[in-house]
Design an enzyme around this catalytic site. Sequence first.
Site, PDB file in Angstrom:
ATOM      1  N   HIS A 141     -11.274  -3.441  10.008  1.00 13.71           N
ATOM      2  CA  HIS A 141     -11.906  -3.394   8.687  1.00 13.71           C
ATOM      3  C   HIS A 141     -13.128  -2.483   8.683  1.00 13.71           C
ATOM      4  O   HIS A 141     -14.072  -2.712   7.929  1.00 13.71           O
ATOM      5  CB  HIS A 141     -12.315  -4.805   8.240  1.00 13.71           C
ATOM      6  CG  HIS A 141     -11.175  -5.635   7.744  1.00 13.71           C
ATOM      7  ND1 HIS A 141     -10.163  -6.065   8.558  1.00 13.71           N
ATOM      8  CD2 HIS A 141     -10.877  -6.101   6.510  1.00 13.71           C
ATOM      9  CE1 HIS A 141      -9.295  -6.776   7.848  1.00 13.71           C
ATOM     10  NE2 HIS A 141      -9.697  -6.814   6.612  1.00 13.71           N
ATOM     11  N   GLU A 168       0.814  -1.221   0.000  1.00 10.10           N
ATOM     12  CA  GLU A 168       0.000   0.000   0.000  1.00 10.10           C
ATOM     13  C   GLU A 168       0.846   1.269   0.000  1.00 10.10           C
ATOM     14  O   GLU A 168       0.542   2.234  -0.707  1.00 10.10           O
ATOM     15  CB  GLU A 168      -0.944   0.012   1.202  1.00 10.10           C
ATOM     16  CG  GLU A 168      -2.144  -0.912   1.071  1.00 10.10           C
ATOM     17  CD  GLU A 168      -1.870  -2.355   1.445  1.00 10.10           C
ATOM     18  OE1 GLU A 168      -0.700  -2.686   1.746  1.00 10.10           O
ATOM     19  OE2 GLU A 168      -2.813  -3.155   1.433  1.00 10.10           O
TER      20      GLU A 168
HETATM   21  C1  LIG Z   1      -2.614  -4.442   4.595  1.00 13.99           C
HETATM   22  C2  LIG Z   1      -3.710  -5.223   3.959  1.00 13.99           C
HETATM   23  N1  LIG Z   1      -3.901  -5.104   2.648  1.00 13.99           N
HETATM   24  C3  LIG Z   1      -4.887  -5.808   2.049  1.00 13.99           C
HETATM   25  C4  LIG Z   1      -5.696  -6.634   2.773  1.00 13.99           C
HETATM   26  C5  LIG Z   1      -6.809  -7.426   2.070  1.00 13.99           C
HETATM   27  N2  LIG Z   1      -6.423  -8.839   2.038  1.00 13.99           N
HETATM   28  C6  LIG Z   1      -6.902  -9.707   2.934  1.00 13.99           C
HETATM   29  S1  LIG Z   1      -6.258 -11.237   2.747  1.00 13.99           S
HETATM   30  C7  LIG Z   1      -5.290 -10.740   1.462  1.00 13.99           C
HETATM   31  C8  LIG Z   1      -4.360 -11.716   0.792  1.00 13.99           C
HETATM   32  C9  LIG Z   1      -3.288 -12.187   1.692  1.00 13.99           C
HETATM   33  O1  LIG Z   1      -2.623 -13.268   1.109  1.00 13.99           O
HETATM   34  P1  LIG Z   1      -1.643 -14.167   1.938  1.00 13.99           P
HETATM   35  O2  LIG Z   1      -0.777 -13.288   2.800  1.00 13.99           O
HETATM   36  O3  LIG Z   1      -0.937 -15.057   1.002  1.00 13.99           O
HETATM   37  O4  LIG Z   1      -2.541 -14.992   2.932  1.00 13.99           O
HETATM   38  P2  LIG Z   1      -3.604 -16.133   2.602  1.00 13.99           P
HETATM   39  O5  LIG Z   1      -4.931 -15.463   2.577  1.00 13.99           O
HETATM   40  O6  LIG Z   1      -3.237 -16.753   1.316  1.00 13.99           O
HETATM   41  O7  LIG Z   1      -3.514 -17.060   3.753  1.00 13.99           O
HETATM   42  C10 LIG Z   1      -5.515  -9.408   1.170  1.00 13.99           C
HETATM   43  C11 LIG Z   1      -4.881  -8.668   0.083  1.00 13.99           C
HETATM   44  C12 LIG Z   1      -5.480  -6.706   4.156  1.00 13.99           C
HETATM   45  N3  LIG Z   1      -6.242  -7.443   4.961  1.00 13.99           N
HETATM   46  N4  LIG Z   1      -4.464  -6.010   4.725  1.00 13.99           N
END
Ligand SMILES: Cc1ncc(C[n+]2csc(CCOP(=O)(O)OP(=O)(O)O)c2C)c(N)n1
Lengths: 335, 335, 346, 346
Positions: D129, D60
């Site tokens: 959120h 971000e």
């Molecule tokens: C700082 C931030 N940016 C965006 C999000 C939205 N978001 C939630 S889960 C996710 C993907 C995360 O992927 P990963 O770290 O690989 O975890 P997984 O869900 O695959 O376990 C995103 C972009 C968030 N929660 N926090």
Amino acid sequence: MTQSSARQADTQAIPAEVSIALYRTLYLTRRCEEMIVKIYPDDEMKTPMHMSMGQEAVSVGVCKAIGQDGDVLASYRSHATYLAKTENSHAFFGELHGRVNGTANGKGGSMHLADVENGMLGSTGIVAAGIPVALGAAYANKQKQNGRVVATFFGDGATDEAAFWESLNIACSMKLPVLFVCEDNDLAVHTRKAERQGFASLTDVVRQYACLVYEDDTNDVESIYALTRAAINRVLTEGKPAFLNIRTYRYLEPCGTAMDTDAPYRSSEEDTFWKNRDCVSLQRERLLASGVQKDAITELETTIDSSIEASVSAAKSAAHPSPEMLYDGVFHEKG
Amino acid sequence: MTQSSARQADTQAIPAEVSIALYRTLYLTRRCEEMIVKIYPDDEMKTPMHMSMGQEAVSVGVCKAIGQDGDVLASYRSHATYLAKTENSHAFFGELHGRVNGTANGKGGSMHLADVENGMLGSTGIVAAGIPVALGAAYANKQKQNGRVVATFFGDGATDEAAFWESLNIACSMKLPVLFVCEDNDLAVHTRKAERQGFASLTDVVRQYACLVYEDDTNDVESIYALTRAAINRVLTEGKPAFLNIRTYRYLEPCGTAMDTDAPYRSSEEDTFWKNRDCVSLQRERLLASGVQKDAITELETTIDSSIEASVSAAKSAAHPSPEMLYDGVFHEKG
Amino acid sequence: MRKVSFAEAIREALFQEMERDPSVFVYGIGVPDFKGIFGTTLGLAEQYGSARCFDTPLSEESMTGFALGAALKGMRPVHIHIRADFLLLAMNQIVNMISCHNYLTGGDTPLPIVIRAIIGRGWGQGSQHSKSLFSYFTHIPGLKVVTPTTPRDAKGLLIASIRDNNPVVFLEHRWLHWIEDEVPEEPYAIPLSQSNVLREGSDITIVATSWMNVEAMHAAQILSTKGIDAEVIDPRTLAPMDMGPITKSVRKTGRCLVVDYDWVNSGLSAEIAADVSHSCFNDLTMPVERVGFAHTPCPTVRALENHFYPNSETIIRKVEQMMDKPHMDLSGIDFYSHERRFRGPF
Amino acid sequence: MRKVSFAEAIREALFQEMERDPSVFVYGIGVPDFKGIFGTTLGLAEQYGSARCFDTPLSEESMTGFALGAALKGMRPVHIHIRADFLLLAMNQIVNMISCHNYLTGGDTPLPIVIRAIIGRGWGQGSQHSKSLFSYFTHIPGLKVVTPTTPRDAKGLLIASIRDNNPVVFLEHRWLHWIEDEVPEEPYAIPLSQSNVLREGSDITIVATSWMNVEAMHAAQILSTKGIDAEVIDPRTLAPMDMGPITKSVRKTGRCLVVDYDWVNSGLSAEIAADVSHSCFNDLTMPVERVGFAHTPCPTVRALENHFYPNSETIIRKVEQMMDKPHMDLSGIDFYSHERRFRGPF
Ligand SMILES: Cc1ncc(C[n+]2csc(CCOP(=O)(O)OP(=O)(O)O)c2C)c(N)n1
Ligand SMILES: Cc1ncc(C[n+]2csc(CCOP(=O)(O)OP(=O)(O)O)c2C)c(N)n1
Ligand SMILES: [Mg+2]
Ligand SMILES: [Mg+2]
């Protein structure tokens, strides 16, 4: 992933006029800062000064290589970068003096030198904060297919920061035409890299990324220029960013115009080592050795010296911004 | 810099009771989530659900290896981590149901499962935000010389984020006893690593840091357990952090309890591949193969199943927090 | 009683708390170096070792999360930033993580975290080295915000902040560092959330934050020579704020001027003005007035900086207007002493 | 006229602006995926290509600085975040860099940057959120802040924001996405900084932000059946805010209630209340009242979430108190329709 390294780039191919131009700009930056050292005590330039002195070859070599069309983002140690990109000592001294002939009517000062129209997109007082900005500029250039590259300058300390790592990844992933230029003086204020880094070699880490990696520790402007030219060619043909780690040395205190050679974090061997390869002297000697007449050099120097004097006078006689100007430019006028 | 890698760690040395304990916890996490899938439509658990299903071996293997005394930070995909660390399905279902017998009276919900006293320091809905927190906990353990390690769990997406890179550098530079556990399911929501990463291999980048690097792609809890035990030994003896990259696979949609196998970002080959190495089935088969009686397993399963039923009933019959409780705990009472 | 500077009072508080409690530790970029954060951390590393007073990589976001983790394991971190502006890099950890972690873990998790940051000013600090960000922290439930003005308060409030089991953002104006005054030698805590009446007066209530208390006191002294008796109140703790003495004062004076060291729009001055306008609706004889930064980025050049920041003169002019007094002759009064004292480079 | 949803209106604005001006591009985490940010970006990548509508690494902070660089080179970036909370990771770029870059480069540097972020609510979004952060942006000189409430405003204000040469933070409440209303098909811009009187009334002025306008309109309708005639004003642009219609209204009604979708303390409601208390000092027959989030982190559990958020009932109760009316019988009125509509998972 292609990796490249040039400790001493090939400087043979550099035309004489480029050598002279490099010297001219080096001399300009050095003499502008010597002027600052001289007149700062007069207390007319009320702005912090992060001096480039000692490190000028990095900005000059890279900015000359990317040319007028290229774009640049500087750190707060912005003097050499600004002058190398714009050669505008008038606006420079105007800004440092806080006058209406400065880059921003004095509102920016030393840490915010900019000339957006001429590709000097900005300088920032927040360590590493200019790096992400370079990505967007590079994206724009790529979209416009204008063949331009963006160089973002930052210190070794900036590579500790979050923004550097995010940006490196983004640039590699998006294949942006950007040069990451690390001005590696081994110090963040008074703290050495070794105390801040969890790895043995930054370039070894970066080599794992989908980018080109160049190193230089010569403090020689022609070496840096040649290496940057090589990097730019490959950035444009191979469509990937480049990381340039350029070792250099800061002569003065982290912020301010004093020598702090005796400060506990310094070593006199280091000081001697680097001052023996002072980038301005190196290039002057090269010119002489290559047959440029001493008189020609002196003339060039005199011209620059008097233009600097003129810039300082112009600044001193320019007006301070009027109180109403405080409110100008918070928003851009056209909506 | 020492580098280590174990694609298939030595699982021979794992005692039978550990094998059974690993299965018990795997089964507990799987069945708790199967219960969620079943009762979520009843609309009594009004909280987003980031399901661990498919990935349980990572949390179970690592948490069992660091033991009760270890500390853990989870991502928002926290179910398996919480249950593996605490085995407390009562507080788990209490929290998901928003009841006073939950971990935080329902104030946290699925994304904020925690049990600070028992080393489950927190879960967070902000990608990568738990990683820096682990550093401070590891520093505290190191100061106290208590021989404990901290594991911080995060997804492959989190490794795009600034905080990961800063924290990796800090941990290596400060030589903190911390395990970086990357639950690599190749996806951030619907986006593959390849679209987000500016390098060919994350572990190759991390290997350049002053830390231990381990990789696993077995989805086998014993392999992960053994590898983590090995990592912990070296973390404590060599005084440096470890990075564990553990490939795994998410069965359900990124958030929610539905299967999304047909979604455009999925591939059915991949789905089949991973479901053929389902971590719960793998461990059950291993137990059977090693001579554990089927009855013994069934009994263990039945016990867990009824304890889960009991947890759900307890949650459903526990009270919702009263309106005044909204204002409790904004500040800690003792000043 | 001996007099020491505000900076020295801060340093003494750190020494005494590190001495008292081995779980206290102090860290941040440049903290143990030979400049020691304007002298406020000098000697700590030598005395208590580099494990309890240490430098860090340039990583504000992560080193803030670090504090949360350490607090969760029973430590009492003091994290120092040489400018408040740099906290903008750590907002995610402060707001999304630290502020609500106690709430999200059941309400009984002590989080004794102190985030000390210095507000820069003068010599062209400019837009990125001059923010105070008060309202960024007072807006968020779960954070305490402390802004001492006097050396005595600096020491007592820092000790109280370190001993508090909640996250405290502790903001020091750079110019206050030079102020000298009486400070007890022994350790002492001044309770948080107690406003302090710096000067009693009957005509108008001036509520000021941080450095603006110095300006307000100066203004009050000049005003008193012109027959206006101003009451000056320093809330000291901006959140949770002790509104009692403010309300009481406005009930008495019927007039209120809020002088905040921050932008006015949606700032802390808005909260105080809204609150006073509400609770003293029947007592106010005129609207609550507010003074703060001009609504522009902070300019570097002194010629504009002088108009960006309010000072005693701004306050006097506002008060004379509120009191319906004629334009006072202020010639000969020196309004910029501290600014002149500070001659760079940073 | 055809009716479309707020979400569809946003999508249409993006399509039409990308069509009109090739320098417009749209990006952010998940933007081109098959869910398309609650449907608001669906089809853009297919229509305009992956160079102008793209996904990004989870970064971000840097992808926000990216917008500044692109704007400096003549592009018009629209950067999208699926939750406003994630902007806390980008505060350094937004506040230290973007907000002042025009000022620091001489004042004539167009920075046409739109940062779109969605405010989450319901189904246990919880503390991380659910933030709106209005006052974080309205506090900072150089930023515009836009919060549309109706589908028509959503389209017209987004188009105006994209065409504006200044950085705009554009905040959409998730629940508004489902609202359907008349929206012209052709592109049109609604000027920024124009407050909108949603309902005229003579008894009390209700100033509401974002989703709270829906609650305020609902409350006003119920109040009208009880003989109370409320005026409801939606500022739409929170900075720079058009206070004219608000002041005018309060001069007429003598009463003002500010209903903000954020925490009250040091929030935007404080600014509006302070401003109205000041400019309408002689017109107000009672103190300005404020309603907003409870001063706690946002709890996940519905039982508490219902008390954390103000709604039409809160507004009605406040108004009846202000109007000195007896406790109304509200039984049988359905106050949570949208919340019921939304059944997870996120
Ligand atoms: C700082 C931030 N940016 C965006 C999000 C939205 N978001 C939630 S889960 C996710 C993907 C995360 O992927 P990963 O770290 O690989 O975890 P997984 O869900 O695959 O376990 C995103 C972009 C968030 N929660 N926090
Ligand atoms: C985000 C941020 N943190 C801290 C500082 C304070 N600071 C100013 S310069 C500096 C050191 C930077 O070192 P480096 O990047 O190597 O640049 P150099 O000064 O050596 O050119 C620090 C920590 C800052 N300006 N910004
Ligand atoms: Mg450096
Ligand atoms: Mg993932």
